[in-house]
Design a protein around this motif. Structure first.
Motif, mmCIF file in Angstrom:
data_model
loop_
_atom_site.group_PDB
_atom_site.id
_atom_site.type_symbol
_atom_site.label_atom_id
_atom_site.label_comp_id
_atom_site.label_asym_id
_atom_site.label_seq_id
_atom_site.Cartn_x
_atom_site.Cartn_y
_atom_site.Cartn_z
ATOM 1 N N THR A 108 0.828 -1.207 0.000
ATOM 2 C CA THR A 108 0.000 0.000 0.000
ATOM 3 C C THR A 108 0.857 1.250 0.000
ATOM 4 O OG1 THR A 108 -1.714 -1.203 1.213
ATOM 5 C CG2 THR A 108 -1.845 1.209 1.202
ATOM 6 N N LYS A 109 1.909 1.241 0.822
ATOM 7 C CA LYS A 109 2.798 2.400 0.880
ATOM 8 C C LYS A 109 3.518 2.610 -0.447
ATOM 9 C CE LYS A 109 3.703 2.223 5.865
ATOM 10 N NZ LYS A 109 4.739 2.039 6.907
ATOM 11 N N SER A 110 3.963 1.522 -1.049
ATOM 12 C CA SER A 110 4.662 1.654 -2.322
ATOM 13 C C SER A 110 3.706 2.128 -3.413
ATOM 14 C CB SER A 110 5.280 0.308 -2.712
ATOM 15 O OG SER A 110 4.276 -0.689 -2.847
ATOM 16 N N SER A 111 2.439 1.666 -3.363
ATOM 17 C CA SER A 111 1.454 2.123 -4.341
ATOM 18 C C SER A 111 1.167 3.611 -4.173
ATOM 19 C CB SER A 111 0.160 1.321 -4.201
ATOM 20 O OG SER A 111 0.393 -0.050 -4.402
ATOM 21 N N GLU A 112 1.051 4.062 -2.916
ATOM 22 C CA GLU A 112 0.810 5.480 -2.664
ATOM 23 C C GLU A 112 1.989 6.316 -3.132
ATOM 24 O OE1 GLU A 112 -1.309 8.784 -1.599
ATOM 25 O OE2 GLU A 112 -1.972 6.687 -1.661
ATOM 26 N N ALA A 113 3.200 5.825 -2.865
ATOM 27 C CA ALA A 113 4.383 6.555 -3.341
ATOM 28 C C ALA A 113 4.415 6.597 -4.867
ATOM 29 C CB ALA A 113 5.645 5.893 -2.796
ATOM 30 N N PHE A 114 4.008 5.494 -5.495
ATOM 31 C CA PHE A 114 3.988 5.467 -6.959
ATOM 32 C C PHE A 114 2.953 6.450 -7.494
ATOM 33 C CE2 PHE A 114 2.163 3.728 -10.888
ATOM 34 C CZ PHE A 114 3.300 3.739 -11.683
ATOM 35 N N ARG A 115 1.794 6.538 -6.812
ATOM 36 C CA ARG A 115 0.768 7.490 -7.245
ATOM 37 C C ARG A 115 1.275 8.920 -7.131
ATOM 38 N NH1 ARG A 115 -2.754 4.739 -3.737
ATOM 39 N NH2 ARG A 115 -3.838 2.986 -4.713
ATOM 40 N N GLN A 116 1.960 9.217 -6.029
ATOM 41 C CA GLN A 116 2.473 10.569 -5.861
ATOM 42 C C GLN A 116 3.504 10.907 -6.925
ATOM 43 O OE1 GLN A 116 3.914 10.845 -1.862
ATOM 44 N NE2 GLN A 116 1.873 10.727 -0.928
ATOM 45 N N VAL A 117 4.372 9.954 -7.210
ATOM 46 C CA VAL A 117 5.382 10.205 -8.228
ATOM 47 C C VAL A 117 4.741 10.376 -9.598
ATOM 48 C CG1 VAL A 117 7.356 9.192 -9.429
ATOM 49 C CG2 VAL A 117 7.205 9.039 -6.947
ATOM 50 N N SER A 118 3.794 9.481 -9.921
ATOM 51 C CA SER A 118 3.129 9.581 -11.215
ATOM 52 C C SER A 118 2.314 10.861 -11.320
ATOM 53 C CB SER A 118 2.229 8.362 -11.436
ATOM 54 O OG SER A 118 1.231 8.298 -10.431
ATOM 55 N N HIS A 119 1.668 11.276 -10.187
ATOM 56 C CA HIS A 119 0.910 12.526 -10.200
ATOM 57 C C HIS A 119 1.842 13.712 -10.424
ATOM 58 C CE1 HIS A 119 -2.265 15.373 -9.296
ATOM 59 N NE2 HIS A 119 -1.495 15.934 -8.369
ATOM 60 N N GLY A 120 3.014 13.674 -9.772
ATOM 61 C CA GLY A 120 3.980 14.746 -9.984
ATOM 62 C C GLY A 120 4.463 14.812 -11.422
ATOM 63 N N LEU A 121 4.707 13.654 -12.003
ATOM 64 C CA LEU A 121 5.127 13.627 -13.399
ATOM 65 C C LEU A 121 4.016 14.118 -14.304
ATOM 66 C CD1 LEU A 121 7.010 10.193 -13.480
ATOM 67 C CD2 LEU A 121 8.021 12.486 -13.442
ATOM 68 N N GLN A 122 2.778 13.733 -13.964
ATOM 69 C CA GLN A 122 1.656 14.159 -14.782
ATOM 70 C C GLN A 122 1.468 15.671 -14.706
ATOM 71 O OE1 GLN A 122 -2.051 12.412 -13.640
ATOM 72 N NE2 GLN A 122 -2.875 12.486 -15.713
ATOM 73 N N MET A 123 1.583 16.234 -13.496
ATOM 74 C CA MET A 123 1.433 17.676 -13.351
ATOM 75 C C MET A 123 2.545 18.416 -14.073
ATOM 76 S SD MET A 123 -1.346 18.144 -11.819
ATOM 77 C CE MET A 123 -1.178 19.893 -11.504
#
Length: 416
Positions: A275-290
């Motif tokens: 779960t933590k790794s998925s959340e970190a991946f979401r944050q990274v992907s969201h940052g890249l998307q932004m």
């Protein structure tokens, strides 16, 4: 070659026989049946004829020539030239089980003094005289230098000790093998048990050794809840390691219960980590998307096509599009003035006290403030100067222009 005069019997010390390279049989013959005579040296240098084992004599036991164990034994799995392996039979997690093994945790759970079968397998036969050694060591680095022994309570108790050839301090015992030998290293003090390697019987591929563990992991004065590892090695008669396998062991009252609890805990930890790794991946992907969105906003040359279903929605989106494009032609002071007007209006609306209706359901008869019109913000002369010359039709629709200003201001708020 050495020649001896007949009729003369000579006496030689053991060091002389060693230097001359004589056979052990001659050494024993002279020491046992030979008579003494004058030494070739003076009487002052006469040496005592003390019997000692010859270096050429074979060891009296299979384990006499084993080298001492290292100070910190290795716990790394090593298949070796004979593909040495250790396995366990299929076991359950029932409460009545006396032992069980978890392949996921690579951990053995067993009751004290209960039979625990371990299967030994090799693909090619080891040399003649090979042995299997089992040694317990502590798992954690802060305890690894200590020797694993039984607690004083079990060591001094008569239970499990009467009639046993194993020393009472040894944790691991071998059941049903009269050739087992219990070893304690003179330097490190580590204790282990050795059994000769036996090839598997006809029709089988494993050699089974029955081990007993003679103290609980929770015993005070012994392991005291410190995790231990069992190192099983295949060795030659002189101590050379031909293979090594290692697993964790826990001696407890209910092996099935403890195994199930440990496996459930590990599963929950894996779920949490995922779960933590998925959340970190979401944050990274969201940052890249932004960041990619910002890059796309910075480029004005790109053109996109958006399919719209329904004309009403299409016209609304066209107005929003035109409003955003018109914002580029508005001066900054006009936008700031519009923002100030709207903030003042919101402050007035929040500061107005609410009036009771006194039973009347009709709305309050008061003056409702509205957003300022375009004419209040921009004079006609300034409005004409804002109209691009290249735009067909100009900005004659004041209501649409005001709507565009509001949409542009809202968009700028989101961008800010």
């Amino acid at each position: 070659m050495l020649y001896l005069e007949t009729g003369t019997t000579a006496s030689y010390s053991e060091s002389q026989y060693t230097n001359l390279g004589l056979l052990n049989s001659m050494d024993q013959n002279i020491q046992n049946g030979g008579s003494t005579s004058t030494s070739p040296y003076n009487n002052d240098h006469t040496q005592n004829n003390v019997a000692a084992p010859s270096p050429y004599a074979p060891p009296s036991s299979t384990f006499d020539a084993l080298s001492p164990s290292p100070a910190i034994p290795s716990n790394t799995d090593y298949a070796g030239p004979h593909t040495f392996d250790v396995s366990f039979q299929q076991s359950s997690t029932a409460k009545s089980a006396t032992w069980t093994y978890s392949t996921d945790l690579k951990k053995l759970y067993c009751q004290i003094a209960k039979t625990c079968p371990i299967q030994i397998k090799v693909l090619t036969n080891p040399p003649q005289g090979a042995v299997i050694r089992a040694m317990p060591v502590y798992k954690k680095a802060e305890h690894v230098t200590e020797v694993v022994k039984r607690c004083p309570n079990h060591e001094l108790s008569r239970e499990f000790n009467d009639g046993q050839i194993a020393p009472p301090s040894h944790l691991i015992r071998v059941e049903g093998n009269s050739h087992a030998q219990y070893v304690e290293d003179n330097i490190t003090g580590r204790q282990s048990v050795l059994v000769p390697y036996e090839p598997p019987q006809v029709g089988t591929e494993f050699t089974t050794i029955l081990y007993n563990f003679m103290c609980n992991s929770s015993c005070v004065g012994g392991m005291n809840r410190r995790p231990i590892l069992i190192i099983v090695t295949l060795e030659t008669r002189d101590g050379q390691v031909l293979g090594r396998r290692c697993f964790e062991a826990r001696i407890c009252a209910c092996p099935g219960r403890d195994r199930k609890a440990d496996e459930d805990s590990i599963r929950k930890q894996h779920v949490t980590d995922n779960t933590k790794s998925s959340e970190a991946f979401r944050q990274v992907s969201h940052g890249l998307q932004m960041s990619s969105i910002k890059k796309r906003r910075s480029t004005d040359e790109e053109v996109f096509c958006l399919p719209i279903k329904g004309r009403e929605i299409y016209e609304i989106l066209v107005k929003i599009k035109e409003s955003l494009e018109l914002m580029q032609f508005l001066p900054q002071h006009t936008i700031e003035s519009y923002r100030q007007q709207q903030q003042n209006l919101l402050q007035k609306q929040t500061s107005m006290p609410s009036q009771p209706s006194f039973g009347s359901s009709s709305p309050t008869h008061g003056k409702v403030n509205k957003l300022p019109s375009v004419s209040q913000l921009i004079n006609p002369q300034q409005r004409n100067t804002l109209t691009p010359s290249g735009m067909s039709g100009g900005l004659t629709d004041t209501s649409f222009y005001g709507w565009a200003v509001q949409a542009a201001w809202t968009t700028s708020q989101h961008r800010a």
